[in-house]
Design a protein around this motif. Structure first.
Motif, short mmCIF file in Angstrom:
data_model
loop_
_atom_site.label_atom_id
_atom_site.label_comp_id
_atom_site.label_asym_id
_atom_site.label_seq_id
_atom_site.Cartn_x
_atom_site.Cartn_y
_atom_site.Cartn_z
N SER A 218 -6.00 6.48 -3.80
CA SER A 218 -5.48 6.94 -2.51
C SER A 218 -4.55 8.12 -2.74
O SER A 218 -3.87 8.23 -3.76
CB SER A 218 -4.74 5.81 -1.79
OG SER A 218 -3.72 5.27 -2.59
N CYS B 18 -1.11 -1.95 -4.00
CA CYS B 18 -1.02 -1.69 -5.44
C CYS B 18 0.39 -1.97 -5.94
O CYS B 18 1.25 -2.45 -5.20
CB CYS B 18 -1.42 -0.24 -5.74
SG CYS B 18 -3.11 0.17 -5.22
N SER C 279 -8.30 1.29 -5.43
CA SER C 279 -6.88 1.67 -5.40
C SER C 279 -6.68 3.15 -5.13
O SER C 279 -5.60 3.57 -4.71
CB SER C 279 -6.22 1.32 -6.74
OG SER C 279 -6.26 -0.07 -6.99
N THR D 153 -8.43 8.07 -10.20
CA THR D 153 -7.11 8.67 -10.02
C THR D 153 -6.60 9.07 -11.40
O THR D 153 -6.78 8.32 -12.37
CB THR D 153 -6.13 7.68 -9.38
OG1 THR D 153 -6.70 7.16 -8.17
CG2 THR D 153 -4.81 8.35 -9.05
N ASN E 61 -1.67 6.66 -6.09
CA ASN E 61 -1.48 5.37 -6.74
C ASN E 61 -1.36 5.57 -8.25
O ASN E 61 -1.83 6.56 -8.80
CB ASN E 61 -2.66 4.44 -6.44
CG ASN E 61 -3.98 5.02 -6.90
OD1 ASN E 61 -4.45 6.00 -6.33
ND2 ASN E 61 -4.57 4.43 -7.92
N TYR F 143 3.50 3.88 -7.46
CA TYR F 143 2.92 5.16 -7.06
C TYR F 143 3.71 6.30 -7.69
O TYR F 143 4.89 6.18 -8.01
CB TYR F 143 2.94 5.30 -5.54
CG TYR F 143 2.17 4.20 -4.84
CD1 TYR F 143 0.82 4.34 -4.57
CD2 TYR F 143 2.79 3.00 -4.50
CE1 TYR F 143 0.10 3.32 -3.96
CE2 TYR F 143 2.09 1.98 -3.89
CZ TYR F 143 0.74 2.14 -3.63
OH TYR F 143 0.02 1.13 -3.04
N ASN G 226 0.83 -1.20 0.00
CA ASN G 226 0.00 0.00 0.00
C ASN G 226 0.87 1.25 0.00
O ASN G 226 2.10 1.18 0.10
CB ASN G 226 -0.99 -0.01 1.16
CG ASN G 226 -0.32 0.04 2.52
OD1 ASN G 226 0.66 0.73 2.73
ND2 ASN G 226 -0.87 -0.71 3.47
N ILE G 227 0.22 2.39 -0.10
CA ILE G 227 0.96 3.64 -0.28
C ILE G 227 1.81 4.00 0.93
O ILE G 227 2.87 4.60 0.81
CB ILE G 227 -0.02 4.79 -0.65
CG1 ILE G 227 0.74 5.97 -1.25
CG2 ILE G 227 -0.88 5.19 0.54
CD1 ILE G 227 -0.16 7.00 -1.90
#
Length: 757
Positions: free
Chosen positions: A356, A381, A354, A303, A104, A384, A84-85
């Motif tokens: 974020s 994911c 996804s 996004t 992302n 980024y 994850n981020i």
């Protein structure tokens, strides 16, 4: 230096009421603040005019390319796997990279985490296949562009030239292509297919988008399974069941042979100088200022990244699938919104769960997930897009910020504010002593001793934090009168009407809204009232004092009043016993199915003062004892008036007579009558009940009217009064020959049940 410090004025901007109507609807709230040189973070909330959409909430960073802040593409420690981020940011910290914000990026495989398309970092190919992807590129100076990108990579050796189709992609058993694996992929190649494998070492040069490197074969074999990728070495693989000609050519390589790997970019010449690139299998949204035709998809969190005409970069997310907060947008709407923000080029990135956005607010030491991911958790994911702070801490005060900062208050609300400070390069520093905080516009008060701000009036309150030559303004919105008041119960459920009974106590909570923005509000800022004939108010609780009726609960703040209908139902089943001394006893025996009432047009009545007959009491006794009378058709007693007993009561009378609980009355010539419709006397009722209890002690009591007690009832009355089942009157009489009313019968039975069963 002083002039540079003063540039942080107005670092926070909070919008209050509707600003304009645009692609997403009417803007109802929002804020922006500078998080780094040339970098501003925005949040905007809109009320859509489209049916069923409602609120829309977007976040984006607007970045003006500058050497202090630079964009990067990162996937963490490896191409393989998901993170994850927050994990991606942790990887950056471990490599001494200061992340300012990130979103992302690529679409990816949920099974492997490998991004679909191209990824380039520091000019080096991280992953690629044979396709052309619309990609975003970033140059070393931070400038960005969007263009198609296809990377061609060839392997040269011994006068042969073979295409390397995939770099750091998962090897499929049906893929007849050459795969190249570098240590960026993972510590092994996760291969499951029997493959010709060549290990390369002695690598000189980098795997650039437009360049070449040399290496030598240090090992060669056919192997099925995953192989380690040692640092400083590459793996070349080709499935054993692939094209025979291609397999034979690659198989001519032997240990010690030299190879060259060269890559080139098709299309736009700008790719030759790009430091970072990220291709997307998502749609291109805008090209040269024109929205493309690739925008047909339903509403979802989205996004995207776009570039404006003057070279600014927009890192954009919009939340969705969250009623009352954000609905989400179609691809077409996303494109229109980015164009509205000034983008002339834009691409769609991975969205949905996804979506974020991570950011670090000025003065804070830890980052936050600023948006609200639709799955209530961060999805893992592939990679980024981040902005990194390229400057070192300066230690020179650059700005003072007040937290919280995104707030809308009902007048009277009190909020403790906390100052935070940054240096001129936006790194956290200690807040100076004696920072001055003042309020302008007359929209509130600030207590310097407690650091508490009290909202007042209607309008925008401006709070200025100052120290030396540094001054920062923060805005708060105050409302005297909300547009809506919502009343909720203690469980948080909205109350629109109340159906209650006597002695109910309802704890109330209140919300104030201005348009579609919930205000922070003190509970004691609301005024409550209710009709006296219904109940009363204590604090924030409604207490019902009525046995029945209708009223209105009024809740007000400013000039706004919310009225809630209150209906109070009697707790008692009969309309004529709500205020009777025996209402609880009657309710008990009614709920137990022992007594019934009389239906009238305006409700059910008990008729408490009506005398009860002998046959009615027989029915009540059977119900009290739970006797089954469905098959009783004969009576063991030879009552002269047996034919006068009503059909509805006959089985009950027979049952009680057969058990010697109810006897007959002697008449002329000593004949025995049941006298079904004759009113029951207290002596008879007490005697019947004593037979049910089967009492066997005689305890003499003397009553003032003792001589009125029939001899046959004397023992029963003495026993029942002595045991407390029956009470006399205040004048020490028992009144044995008085008629028994329906309410007295109910009270007698209640006493028997409560004391004996």
């Amino acid at each position: 230096m002083k002039r540079r410090i003063l540039t942080v004025i107005l670092a926070f901007t909070l919008l209050s009421n509707t600003v304009y109507a645009g692609v997403l609807g009417s803007e109802v709230a929002g804020w922006s603040h500078k998080i780094a040189n040339g970098t501003d973070l925005y949040k905007n909330e809109f009320m859509s005019e489209q049916n069923g959409v409602g609120m829309q909430t977007e976040y984006y960073a607007k970045y003006t390319p500058n050497p202090s802040v630079l964009p990067i593409v990162t996937g963490g420690e490896s191409v393989w796997g998901l993170r994850n981020i927050k994990k991606a940011e942790e990887y950056m910290k471990n490599n001494d990279i200061s992340a300012l914000m990130g979103i992302n990026a690529s679409f990816f495989s949920f099974e492997t985490g490998i991004p679909m398309g191209v990824a380039v970092s520091e000019g080096k190919i991280i992953t690629k296949d044979t396709e052309s992807y619309v990609s975003v590129g970033f140059n070393g100076d931070g400038t960005a562009f969007i263009a198609p990108l296809k990377i061609n990579t060839v392997l040269r050796f011994n006068d042969e030239e073979l295409e390397i189709s995939h770099i750091n992609k998962y090897n499929q058993d049906t893929t007849p292509i050459i795969n190249l694996y570098t240590p960026d992929f993972d510590d092994n190649n996760h291969n499951e297919v029997s493959s010709l494998t060549l290990v390369l070492n002695g690598i000189e040069g980098d795997l650039k988008m437009d360049g070449s490197l040399s290496a030598a074969v240090c090992d060669k074999f056919i192997y099925q399974g995953a192989l380690q990728i040692p640092e400083g070495q590459f793996l070349l693989t080709l499935n054993e069941n692939s094209d025979e000609e291609l397999f034979n050519k690659l198989n001519t390589l032997e240990v010690g042979d030299a190879v060259e790997i060269s890559s080139s970019c098709e299309g736009d010449e700008r790719w030759k100088n790009a430091e970072y690139a990220m291709g997307s299998v998502g749609e291109r949204l805008i090209e040269n200022g024109i929205i493309t035709d690739n925008t047909k998809a339903g509403a979802a969190p989205r996004t995207a990244v776009g570039v404006t005409a003057n070279g600014e970069v927009i890192f954009y997310v919009i939340d969705g699938r969250q009623t009352g907060y954000s609905y989400g947008v179609k691809i077409e709407t996303l494109a229109k919104r980015l164009k509205e923000l000034g983008c002339v080029d834009a691409i769609n990135l991975d969205g949905g769960g996804s979506t974020s956005l991570l950011g670090t607010y000025p003065g804070m030491t830890e980052s936050e997930v600023i948006n609200s991911p639709s799955e209530n958790t961060l999805r893992r994911c592939a990679n980024y897009l981040f902005l990194k702070n390229n400057e070192a801490p300066s230690g020179v005060l650059g700005g003072i910020y007040l937290y919280p900062f995104e707030e809308h208050y009902l007048s009277g609300y009190q909020e403790k504010l906390t100052p935070k400070a940054v240096d001129t390069n936006y790194y956290p520093v200690e807040v100076p002593q004696n920072v001055e905080i003042s309020v302008s516009d007359g929209m509130g008060e600030f207590d310097a001793e407690t650091s508490v701000f009290t909202a007042k009036g209607t309008g925008r309150a401006t709070l200025t934090a100052s120290y030396g030559g540094v001054s920062t303004e923060t805005y708060y919105n105050c409302y005297e009168t909300p547009t809506k008041i919502v009343v909720k119960d203690s469980a948080g459920k909205e109350i629109k009407s109340l159906n209650l009974i006597k002695d109910d106590v309802i704890s109330l909570n209140f919300e104030a809204w201005y348009n579609d923005k919930k205000l922070k509000a003190n509970q004691d800022s609301f005024t409550l009232s209710v009709n006296e004939e219904v109940g009363r108010i204590e604090g924030n609780s409604l207490i019902i004092t009525s046995n029945g009726g209708e009223g209105v609960l009024s809740v007000s703040a400013g000039e706004r009043i919310c009225e809630i209908p209150v209906s109070v139902q009697s707790v008692y089943p009969f309309a004529d016993i709500a205020n009777h001394w025996a209402r609880e006893q009657v309710k008990y025996v009614y709920d137990a199915g022992i007594v019934s009432g009389y239906e009238r047009e305006d409700g059910l009545y008990f008729l408490p003062r009506r005398n009860i007959t002998r046959e009615e009491f027989a029915v009540i006794m059977c119900r009290m004892l739970g006797a089954n009378v469905s098959e009783i058709t004969e009576c063991s007693k030879d009552f002269v008036d047996i034919d006068e007993i009503a059909d509805w009561s006959k089985p009950y009378v027979f049952a009680m007579a057969n058990k010697n609980i109810i006897a007959g009355r002697k008449g002329l010539e000593d004949k025995v009558y049941f006298s079904p419709r004759v009113t029951l006397t207290r002596a008879e009722a007490i005697t019947i009940l004593s037979r049910v209890l089967n009492l066997d002690e005689l305890n003499e009591n003397k009553f003032a009217d003792d001589e009125d007690i029939p001899e046959w009832a004397r023992e029963a009355i003495y026993m029942m009064t002595k045991r407390g089942f029956v009470s006399g009157y205040e004048d020490n009489t028992v009144r044995p020959m008085a008629n028994v009313t329906r309410v007295e019968a109910a009270a007698l039975i209640y006493n028997i049940i409560s004391k004996s069963f």
